[in-house]
Design an enzyme around this catalytic site. Sequence first.
Site, short mmCIF file in Angstrom:
data_model
loop_
_atom_site.label_atom_id
_atom_site.label_comp_id
_atom_site.label_asym_id
_atom_site.label_seq_id
_atom_site.Cartn_x
_atom_site.Cartn_y
_atom_site.Cartn_z
N ARG A 1 -7.67 -4.02 6.19
CA ARG A 1 -7.76 -2.59 5.93
C ARG A 1 -8.62 -2.28 4.71
O ARG A 1 -9.50 -1.43 4.77
CB ARG A 1 -6.37 -1.99 5.79
CG ARG A 1 -5.60 -2.02 7.10
CD ARG A 1 -4.37 -1.16 7.08
NE ARG A 1 -3.72 -1.18 8.39
CZ ARG A 1 -2.92 -0.23 8.83
NH1 ARG A 1 -2.66 0.81 8.08
NH2 ARG A 1 -2.37 -0.33 10.03
N GLY B 1 -2.97 7.47 -0.37
CA GLY B 1 -1.52 7.52 -0.36
C GLY B 1 -0.90 6.37 -1.14
O GLY B 1 0.03 6.56 -1.91
N ARG C 1 6.97 6.14 -11.98
CA ARG C 1 7.53 5.85 -10.66
C ARG C 1 6.63 4.94 -9.82
O ARG C 1 6.69 4.95 -8.59
CB ARG C 1 7.83 7.13 -9.89
CG ARG C 1 8.84 8.04 -10.58
CD ARG C 1 9.23 9.20 -9.71
NE ARG C 1 10.22 10.05 -10.38
CZ ARG C 1 11.18 10.72 -9.77
NH1 ARG C 1 11.30 10.65 -8.45
NH2 ARG C 1 12.02 11.47 -10.44
N ARG D 1 -3.74 0.98 -3.33
CA ARG D 1 -5.08 1.27 -2.85
C ARG D 1 -5.86 2.04 -3.91
O ARG D 1 -7.09 1.88 -4.04
CB ARG D 1 -5.03 2.05 -1.54
CG ARG D 1 -6.39 2.16 -0.84
CD ARG D 1 -6.25 2.72 0.56
NE ARG D 1 -5.50 1.81 1.40
CZ ARG D 1 -4.82 2.17 2.48
NH1 ARG D 1 -4.78 3.44 2.84
NH2 ARG D 1 -4.17 1.29 3.20
N ARG E 1 -8.74 13.50 -0.30
CA ARG E 1 -7.84 12.48 0.24
C ARG E 1 -8.67 11.38 0.89
O ARG E 1 -9.60 11.64 1.66
CB ARG E 1 -6.89 13.08 1.26
CG ARG E 1 -6.16 12.04 2.10
CD ARG E 1 -4.90 12.53 2.75
NE ARG E 1 -4.54 11.71 3.89
CZ ARG E 1 -4.10 10.44 3.83
NH1 ARG E 1 -3.98 9.83 2.67
NH2 ARG E 1 -3.79 9.78 4.94
N SER F 1 -5.78 6.31 5.66
CA SER F 1 -5.86 5.80 7.03
C SER F 1 -5.32 6.84 8.00
O SER F 1 -4.60 7.76 7.63
CB SER F 1 -5.09 4.49 7.16
OG SER F 1 -3.74 4.68 6.75
N ASP G 1 -5.57 2.55 13.29
CA ASP G 1 -4.85 2.22 14.52
C ASP G 1 -5.12 3.30 15.56
O ASP G 1 -5.71 4.34 15.24
CB ASP G 1 -3.35 2.07 14.27
CG ASP G 1 -2.75 3.28 13.60
OD1 ASP G 1 -2.18 4.11 14.31
OD2 ASP G 1 -2.84 3.40 12.36
#
Length: 234
Positions: A217, A20, A43, A24, A87, A90, A204
């Site tokens: 992370r 996402g 963008r 990353r 994908r 997290s 989480d």
Amino acid sequence: MSIHIGARPGDIAETVLMPGDPYRAKWAAETFLDNPVCVNQVRGMLGFTGTWRGNRVTIHGSGMGMPSLSIYANELIRDYGARTLIRIGSAGAMQHHVKIRDIVIAMTASTISTPSRGIFRELNFAPVADFGLLEKAVQAARARGATFHAGGIYSSDVFYDERPDLTETMTRHGVLCVEMETAELYTVAARHGARALAVLTISDHLLTHEALPSEDRERSFGDMVEIALEAAFS
């Protein structure tokens, strides 16, 4: 070029990993790919193409949520010829036996609504992973000795959810975790005859309220990226 991706023809590989967060994507490309080249920054949504064990692969951000993911998945498939989309991201655990840093390989993705809902009208379409990718991801996770779970997940269309009753119902029905993109990815891939999978890291926990600190992370996400690459190319 497409509306939201500035890559030239041939810049995007047939296999695309989709985190996402665009940063990353940058981290994963610089960490796991040989000779990564930035092919998109329209963008601020970064995309990189390089090689992994001699196989050409693109790592491209999808943004947060199903509407954003839908834009990039559609354009990657339709305009750039991507055929395998995985994908990497997290998720929040929804079962006590699913722990922080565990890997979840999503077989199915339940949801209340996706950008594709209007196409199906009264039909409750069931978005599922490509079995070949799923099987190889499970094999890769076992070979690495990673703690993983394969099963159903929930793709939420909101981040700040105020439906504890819905969370309780999904927990009762064995939903492993919640994230915000997979259901639409599986739906778009099915529509275009492409392969899709989601390999997620638990960052989480909705039941225990544990969470990985942000600085931990990336260090915890390495297994997820390598399992995704193994699934694509093994």
